[in-house]
Scaffold this active site. Structure first.
Site, mmCIF file in Angstrom:
data_model
loop_
_atom_site.group_PDB
_atom_site.id
_atom_site.type_symbol
_atom_site.label_atom_id
_atom_site.label_comp_id
_atom_site.label_asym_id
_atom_site.label_seq_id
_atom_site.Cartn_x
_atom_site.Cartn_y
_atom_site.Cartn_z
ATOM 1 N N CYS A 108 0.950 -1.154 -0.130
ATOM 2 C CA CYS A 108 -0.049 -0.160 -0.104
ATOM 3 C C CYS A 108 0.907 1.200 -0.044
ATOM 4 O O CYS A 108 1.596 1.575 0.971
ATOM 5 C CB CYS A 108 -0.855 -0.059 1.273
ATOM 6 N N CYS B 139 -0.225 4.042 2.407
ATOM 7 C CA CYS B 139 0.333 3.469 3.863
ATOM 8 C C CYS B 139 1.761 4.004 4.318
ATOM 9 O O CYS B 139 2.062 4.361 5.254
ATOM 10 C CB CYS B 139 0.195 1.769 4.128
#
Length: 107
Positions: free
Chosen positions: A30, A33
């Site tokens: 991600c 993230c």
């Protein structure tokens, strides 16, 4: 510094904590993230006395992800006294915004 938690120690590290806990539900793949990591590290230092920040890898810990109905990454969930009290989905929060958000729950 944010520490990592798992399905196995989530109850002990998050639900039983006497501090406010911010759980960062994240994944290695991600990008957003990863973009939040430096901000979360700064906030964990800034609020070390009042807030614990932990990271939970969604791919390795499906039980907790399912229990809290996490469907997008990153998901930031605040726990107080063992209960989820607020949630933010997605990246984009600044350090100042996160601190203000967390301090509103620490009071």
């Amino acid at each position: 510094m944010a520490r990592h938690v798992t399905d196995a120690d989530f109850a002990n590290q998050v639900l039983a904590s006497d501090k406010l806990v911010l759980v960062d539900f994240w994944a290695e793949w991600c990008g957003p993230c990863k973009a939040m990591d430096p901000i979360l590290e700064q906030v964990s230092t800034d609020l070390a006395d009042t807030v614990s920040i932990v990271k939970l890898d969604v791919d390795s810990n499906p039980s907790t992800v399912t229990q809290y109905n996490v469907r997008a990454m990153p998901t930031l969930m605040v726990f107080k006294n063992g209960e989820p009290v607020d949630i933010k989905v997605g990246a984009g929060q600044s350090r100042a915004q996160l601190i203000k958000w967390l301090e509103s729950h620490a009071a």
